[in-house]
Structure formats: structure tokens, C-alpha cells
Design an enzyme around this catalytic site. Structure first.
Site, PDB file in Angstrom:
ATOM      1  N   TYR A 199      44.103  59.903  37.049  1.00 21.90           N
ATOM      2  CA  TYR A 199      45.044  59.180  37.918  1.00 21.90           C
ATOM      3  C   TYR A 199      44.527  59.176  39.350  1.00 21.90           C
ATOM      4  O   TYR A 199      44.596  58.163  40.040  1.00 21.90           O
ATOM      5  CB  TYR A 199      46.435  59.840  37.866  1.00 21.90           C
ATOM      6  CG  TYR A 199      47.466  59.024  38.615  1.00 21.90           C
ATOM      7  CD1 TYR A 199      48.219  58.054  37.937  1.00 21.90           C
ATOM      8  CD2 TYR A 199      47.672  59.185  39.984  1.00 21.90           C
ATOM      9  CE1 TYR A 199      49.133  57.271  38.614  1.00 21.90           C
ATOM     10  CE2 TYR A 199      48.588  58.402  40.667  1.00 21.90           C
ATOM     11  CZ  TYR A 199      49.321  57.450  39.977  1.00 21.90           C
ATOM     12  OH  TYR A 199      50.224  56.678  40.653  1.00 21.90           O
ATOM     13  N   PHE A 221      43.317  28.168  50.582  1.00 22.08           N
ATOM     14  CA  PHE A 221      43.308  28.439  49.155  1.00 22.08           C
ATOM     15  C   PHE A 221      44.757  28.741  48.762  1.00 22.08           C
ATOM     16  O   PHE A 221      45.514  29.312  49.547  1.00 22.08           O
ATOM     17  CB  PHE A 221      42.368  29.580  48.738  1.00 22.08           C
ATOM     18  CG  PHE A 221      42.354  29.715  47.240  1.00 22.08           C
ATOM     19  CD1 PHE A 221      41.766  28.737  46.466  1.00 22.08           C
ATOM     20  CD2 PHE A 221      43.017  30.753  46.602  1.00 22.08           C
ATOM     21  CE1 PHE A 221      41.820  28.794  45.069  1.00 22.08           C
ATOM     22  CE2 PHE A 221      43.069  30.818  45.212  1.00 22.08           C
ATOM     23  CZ  PHE A 221      42.467  29.834  44.443  1.00 22.08           C
ATOM     24  N   THR A 222      45.123  28.366  47.537  1.00 21.77           N
ATOM     25  CA  THR A 222      46.535  28.405  47.120  1.00 21.77           C
ATOM     26  C   THR A 222      47.201  29.767  47.356  1.00 21.77           C
ATOM     27  O   THR A 222      48.199  29.862  48.072  1.00 21.77           O
ATOM     28  CB  THR A 222      46.634  28.027  45.631  1.00 21.77           C
ATOM     29  OG1 THR A 222      45.733  28.867  44.894  1.00 21.77           O
ATOM     30  CG2 THR A 222      46.239  26.570  45.408  1.00 21.77           C
ATOM     31  N   ASP A 226      37.254  35.857  53.067  1.00 19.21           N
ATOM     32  CA  ASP A 226      37.517  35.770  51.630  1.00 19.21           C
ATOM     33  C   ASP A 226      36.144  35.738  50.960  1.00 19.21           C
ATOM     34  O   ASP A 226      35.468  34.708  50.923  1.00 19.21           O
ATOM     35  CB  ASP A 226      38.336  34.520  51.300  1.00 19.21           C
ATOM     36  CG  ASP A 226      38.661  34.429  49.811  1.00 19.21           C
ATOM     37  OD1 ASP A 226      37.950  35.084  49.013  1.00 19.21           O
ATOM     38  OD2 ASP A 226      39.598  33.717  49.437  1.00 19.21           O
ATOM     39  N   LYS A 267      35.220  36.757  40.204  1.00 20.59           N
ATOM     40  CA  LYS A 267      34.258  35.660  40.314  1.00 20.59           C
ATOM     41  C   LYS A 267      32.849  36.236  40.482  1.00 20.59           C
ATOM     42  O   LYS A 267      32.215  36.635  39.514  1.00 20.59           O
ATOM     43  CB  LYS A 267      34.635  34.742  41.494  1.00 20.59           C
ATOM     44  CG  LYS A 267      35.829  33.832  41.217  1.00 20.59           C
ATOM     45  CD  LYS A 267      37.145  34.498  41.404  1.00 20.59           C
ATOM     46  CE  LYS A 267      38.299  33.547  41.502  1.00 20.59           C
ATOM     47  NZ  LYS A 267      39.597  34.245  41.538  1.00 20.59           N
ATOM     48  N   ARG A 288      42.943  20.009  41.132  1.00 15.58           N
ATOM     49  CA  ARG A 288      42.904  20.596  42.475  1.00 15.58           C
ATOM     50  C   ARG A 288      43.215  19.459  43.444  1.00 15.58           C
ATOM     51  O   ARG A 288      42.344  18.879  44.061  1.00 15.58           O
ATOM     52  CB  ARG A 288      41.527  21.194  42.797  1.00 15.58           C
ATOM     53  CG  ARG A 288      41.153  22.406  41.968  1.00 15.58           C
ATOM     54  CD  ARG A 288      41.609  23.751  42.505  1.00 15.58           C
ATOM     55  NE  ARG A 288      42.973  24.129  42.258  1.00 15.58           N
ATOM     56  CZ  ARG A 288      43.401  25.388  42.185  1.00 15.58           C
ATOM     57  NH1 ARG A 288      42.570  26.390  42.284  1.00 15.58           N
ATOM     58  NH2 ARG A 288      44.669  25.664  42.030  1.00 15.58           N
ATOM     59  N   PHE A 316      51.301  24.542  40.401  1.00 18.56           N
ATOM     60  CA  PHE A 316      50.285  24.030  39.477  1.00 18.56           C
ATOM     61  C   PHE A 316      50.143  24.898  38.226  1.00 18.56           C
ATOM     62  O   PHE A 316      49.747  24.411  37.168  1.00 18.56           O
ATOM     63  CB  PHE A 316      48.926  23.908  40.179  1.00 18.56           C
ATOM     64  CG  PHE A 316      48.441  25.179  40.807  1.00 18.56           C
ATOM     65  CD1 PHE A 316      48.865  25.551  42.062  1.00 18.56           C
ATOM     66  CD2 PHE A 316      47.569  26.015  40.125  1.00 18.56           C
ATOM     67  CE1 PHE A 316      48.435  26.738  42.640  1.00 18.56           C
ATOM     68  CE2 PHE A 316      47.126  27.199  40.688  1.00 18.56           C
ATOM     69  CZ  PHE A 316      47.565  27.559  41.950  1.00 18.56           C
TER      70      PHE A 316
HETATM   71  O1  PLI Z   1      42.861  35.115  41.190  1.00 19.69           O
HETATM   72  P1  PLI Z   1      42.802  36.299  42.145  1.00 19.69           P
HETATM   73  O2  PLI Z   1      44.150  36.804  42.485  1.00 19.69           O
HETATM   74  O3  PLI Z   1      41.887  37.376  41.692  1.00 19.69           O
HETATM   75  O4  PLI Z   1      42.122  35.747  43.490  1.00 19.69           O
HETATM   76  C1  PLI Z   1      42.709  34.795  44.294  1.00 19.69           C
HETATM   77  C2  PLI Z   1      41.652  33.964  44.956  1.00 19.69           C
HETATM   78  C3  PLI Z   1      41.383  34.156  46.274  1.00 19.69           C
HETATM   79  N1  PLI Z   1      40.437  33.411  46.915  1.00 19.69           N
HETATM   80  C4  PLI Z   1      39.728  32.457  46.281  1.00 19.69           C
HETATM   81  C5  PLI Z   1      38.714  31.679  47.045  1.00 19.69           C
HETATM   82  C6  PLI Z   1      39.938  32.227  44.939  1.00 19.69           C
HETATM   83  O5  PLI Z   1      39.194  31.308  44.327  1.00 19.69           O
HETATM   84  C7  PLI Z   1      40.939  32.980  44.234  1.00 19.69           C
HETATM   85  C8  PLI Z   1      41.254  32.719  42.888  1.00 19.69           C
HETATM   86  N2  PLI Z   1      40.770  31.664  42.278  1.00 19.69           N
HETATM   87  C9  PLI Z   1      41.047  31.185  41.077  1.00 19.69           C
HETATM   88  C10 PLI Z   1      42.014  31.835  40.153  1.00 19.69           C
HETATM   89  C11 PLI Z   1      40.361  29.982  40.663  1.00 19.69           C
HETATM   90  O6  PLI Z   1      40.555  29.532  39.529  1.00 19.69           O
HETATM   91  O7  PLI Z   1      39.589  29.454  41.469  1.00 19.69           O
END
Ligand code: PLI
Length: 463
Positions: free
Chosen positions: A77, A129-130, A220, A263, A387, A454
Site C-alpha cells: 500500500y 483538449f476536452t 501537457d 499514450k 473531433r 462526445f
Molecule cells: O485519457 P486520460 O485521462 O489519461 O488523459 C487525458 C488527456 C490529456 N491530454 C491529452 C492531450 C490527451 O490526449 C488526453 C486523452 N486523450 C484521449 C483519451 C484521446 O483519445 O486522445
């Protein structure tokens, strides 16, 4: 005899050890599935998808080294050994001093937004970004787009479309006062612009300007290595610099980062917040225990942190990124060669179809990108993502659809998952839809969620 090749081919720097079968469906089945899903590709079941280009988030194939790391997960933990490996990797490759793990990127965005933004603040950024913008708004701030105008023009060939317009930024700071600008929100390889890079020369200028006003930069870093690759390819003076050094140079010009490790870092789940300011770190550490978990796991299992640490090191390997971005460029060049309207230059993580030019017969309030993503699925089983007007949501003041200039369908390529043959099949499927584009009908909402609509919205075709 066939023509001799004009340039040398390259190949993926890996071989495949495990495979996952995929299922082909009929057009009739797919018509039923998409209707059931309310014409929203997020609501399809993955088993009904042939080639899944919904997102590059959490969809990477991990390496054998990362899987081996999963076996040495320390699931204590508190004080998991894997947290210290993660901390070490972030310090080594990104250079930030203090690291708070989170389960994914938006959790880091939540923490930094709550800690740094006061009601009535303004957060300038290189395109929204969303999730990032929503967390800024939920903390009482207002996002202001200060990206260069070229980023909003799908046909403009500017090599660094994620650059910040220094005049727009300084005008905002002067208008509202630096005390109302808690930080500049700077993304690398800007997602909503088509995976477009920021240049180091622009970032240096942004740094000089913000230092003059005492404003920090929060980065970011979700696709920082991909941005670094395009700097190496396109920016003068960087061709011979190791990718890892370019990544480090970007990070060194900023004060902290939010990271979706799903990513660049080649994992299926994970993220972190990293900052250089110790006071801010202590506050973030305190907050993470409320929302995520103890500050040495933040919502991740020990094994997940190990996979992130190892994936982060792999993400700055030149051969990996070259093949990753190379595959995206391969798909994009094919489509471009056939006259299919896409965003140029081709970005790093996906090919973005320009739905306004693809479906000129549809009004933007008939959600052409949403309709196009559904049509591509029906024709081929390839899953893509809207998008555009749906993703942009409504303006909180007026309640109107934001109608962004870019109305796009993203064909997002997961890392190390598909072969060039999958790209060929995808390109041919898009061409088929393009040839029959007049048949694609617009959509209207039958269900519209309040936040990040979305993901869960449902639509019907307009007759
Ligand atoms: O999906 P998260 O919560 O791990 O991360 C959010 C996020 C933050 N910044 C950017 C540039 C992103 O691309 C992002 C998440 N992107 C997704 C889910 C996508 O499909 O692009």
C-alpha cells in the site's frame, strides 16, 4: 518488370510474440450495431470492431520488458518499489523534480487545476483538449486559445502548427493582468489540431515572455516524445540531437507537467503530475490521497507503475518513434495521394479527415464528423472518432454549440498494434466511403450528456 523502389523501406523495430484475433462482421450487422450505439463509435462493443482506430490511449502493445516488469510489481500500500522506479524515470527523462502518480491524465489535470486556478482566472493554451479545458472550467477558470491561426486551417502546411501566438498571449496577459493568469497550458503534439508539434524556438520565446510576467508553464506531456521527433525532423539545428535530449529540453522550459501515460509511455493505464515547485508538490500530494490513493501509488497498481517507468524509457528510443510516426505518415500519404481531404502536415498519432470538405453537403450542426465516423464503421468495421462540433461541446455562457473551425474524424493509430496491411485496408475503406460520400446523412441528438458529451451522446439520422 515492376519499378525499382525510389527510397529505402523501413520496418518496425520489433517482432510479434502474442496475437489477438479480430473479427470481421457483415455490413448488415454493422448497421444494426451502429444504430444500437446511437451513431456514436464510443458506444460500440469492441468485439464488433475490425480495425480499432478510436484512440491511441491505453491501446498500445506493451513490450516483453514491460510485461516482465509487471511480474515484479510491488503491491505494498505504501512505499512501493515501483513508485521509486517511476520517480527515477520521470526525473531522468523529463527532469521534473517532484512526481505524484495518478490513475490517468485527467486525474492529474483535476489536481493541478484545483490547486492553481481561482474563480475568474484565465488559462491561455495552444488549443483546448476536452478533459483539460473541462477541469480548468470546473475550477472556475476560462480557457483562452492562443495557438497560431494556422492551426485552425486544415490545409495550411505550417510545420509547427502547435506554436503559440506570442501577441495573442501577451494581449491576454495585459488585458486581464498577470495575477489572473495562473499558468500557460502548453501541450506538445497538440491532439485537437491533428497531432501537430510546437517548435523549441517558439517555446523558448513563450518562456521568455511568461518569465517577464512571472507566469509558469504547465506542460501537457502526453505525446512529448512524438513532438520531439518532429522537432528533430523539421527544426533547424536538431537533426543530430538525440531524441531524449530534445524531450528533456522541452521539459526544462516548463515548470511541471500533466501526463496521460496511456499514450507515449506505452501502457494501458496510468498517469502522473510532475512539478518543480516543492510547495505545490506538497499540496498535490495531499490532494492525491483524497481523490486517487496514497502518494506512492495514486490509483495505480505497483505493476502498472513499473510498466510506465519502463515504457517511458522506450518512448524516447528513436527507432520506436520513427516507426510509430512513420506508420501514421504511411496511412496519411496514401489518403492524401488519392485526394481524400486530410489535415496537413500529417501529425504524429493519427490521420485526421477534414469532414467539412469530405461532406460539404452537411451543415456543421448536423455533425458531419460524427456522421462520417459512423459511415466509415458501417462500410468497413474500422472504428474512428469524431473531433469536431460534438467534442467541442456548448459554450457555457451562451449554451450554443461551439462550432470549431476544425470538424474532424480521427483515425488514431495505436502504438505497435497494427501492421502496414491494416493501414492499407483502412485507407481503401476510407476511399470507398469518399467515393460514396453523397449518401452520408446528417445526425441530430437524441441524448446529450452535460459533460464531455462526445463519450456518451446518442444520435439519429436526419432524413
Ligand atoms: O485519457 P486520460 O485521462 O489519461 O488523459 C487525458 C488527456 C490529456 N491530454 C491529452 C492531450 C490527451 O490526449 C488526453 C486523452 N486523450 C484521449 C483519451 C484521446 O483519445 O486522445
Amino acid at each position: 518488370m515492376a519499378d525499382r523502389p525510389k527510397k529505402k523501406s523501413w520496418a518496425e523495430p520489433f517482432k510479434i510474440k502474442v496475437v489477438e484475433p479480430i473479427r470481421m462482421t457483415t455490413r448488415e450487422q454493422r448497421l444494426d450495431y451502429i444504430k444500437e450505439a446511437g451513431y456514436n463509435t464510443f458506444l460500440l462493443r469492441s468485439r464488433d470492431v475490425y480495425i480499432d482506430l478510436l484512440t491511441d490511449s491505453g491501446t498500445s502493445a506493451m513490450s516483453d520488458n514491460q510485461w516482465a516488469g509487471m511480474m515484479v510489481g510491488d503491491e505494498a500500500y505504501a512505499g512501493s518499489e515501483n513508485f521509486y522506479h517511476l520517480e527515477e524515470a520521470v526525473r531522468k527523462y523529463y527532469g521534473y523534480k517532484w512526481i505524484v502518480p495518478t490513475h490517468q491524465g485527467r486525474a492529474a489535470e483535476h489536481i493541478i487545476s484545483q490547486l492553481m486556478i481561482k474563480k475568474g482566472d484565465y488559462i491561455p493554451g495552444n488549443m483546448y483538449f476536452t478533459t483539460t479545458r473541462l477541469h480548468q472550467e470546473l475550477a472556475g477558470g476560462g480557457f483562452v486559445d492562443v495557438i497560431i491561426d494556422e492551426a485552425h486551417d486544415p490545409e495550411n502546411e505550417h510545420p509547427f502548427k502547435a506554436n503559440i501566438d506570442l501577441n495573442k498571449l501577451e494581449d491576454l496577459i495585459k488585458k486581464v493582468g498577470p495575477e489572473k493568469v495562473p499558468y500557460v497550458s502548453m501541450a506538445t503534439a497538440v491532439n485537437m489540431a491533428g497531432g501537430q508539434p510546437i517548435s523549441l524556438s517558439n517555446l523558448k520565446q513563450v518562456r521568455a515572455l511568461t518569465q517577464k510576467y512571472g507566469i509558469p508553464i504547465i506542460h501537457d506531456a502526453t505525446r512529448v516524445a512524438e513532438n520531439a521527433y518532429l522537432i528533430k525532423e523539421r527544426e533547424e539545428g536538431y537533426a543530430d540531437k538525440p531524441l531524449a535530449d530534445i524531450v528533456r529540453e522541452i521539459c526544462d522550459l516548463t515548470d511541471g507537467c500533466t501526463m496521460s501515460a496511456k499514450k507515449d509511455c506505452l501502457v494501458n493505464i496510468g498517469g502522473f503530475l510532475a512539478v518543480n515547485d516543492e510547495e505545490l508538490y506538497k499540496k498535490a500530494q495531499n490532494m492525491v490521497v483524497v481523490y486517487e490513493g496514497l502518494h506512492t501509488y495514486g490509483g495505480m497498481a505497483g505493476r502498472d507503475m513499473e510498466a510506465v517507468a519502463r515504457g517511458l524509457a522506450e518512448s524516447v528510443e528513436f527507432d520506436h518513434i520513427k516507426a510509430r510516426v512513420g506508420q501514421v505518415q504511411y496511412l496519411g500519404e496514401k489518403l492524401r495521394g488519392w485526394g481524400v481531404p486530410i489535415i496537413v502536415p500529417i501529425g504524429t498519432h493519427g490521420v485526421f479527415l477534414d469532414a467539412k470538405r469530405f461532406l460539404p453537403h452537411l451543415d456543421q450542426d448536423q455533425f458531419p464528423a460524427q456522421a462520417l465516423a459512423a459511415a466509415i464503421y458501417i462500410e468497413s468495421g474500422v472504428r474512428s472518432m469524431e473531433r469536431g462540433n460534438v467534442s467541442a461541446g456548448r459554450d457555457p455562457e451562451t449554451g450554443e454549440n461551439r462550432k470549431p473551425k476544425l470538424e474532424l474524424v480521427r483515425l488514431t493509430v495505436p502504438r505497435r498494434v497494427y501492421t502496414q496491411a491494416h493501414m492499407d485496408v483502412t485507407a481503401e475503406a476510407i476511399l470507398e466511403v469518399f467515393d460514396n460520400r453523397d449518401r452520408v446523412k446528417g445526425l441530430h441528438f437524441v441524448y446529450e450528456p452535460e459533460y464531455l458529451r462526445f463519450f456518451q451522446a446518442r444520435f439519429e439520422e436526419i432524413d
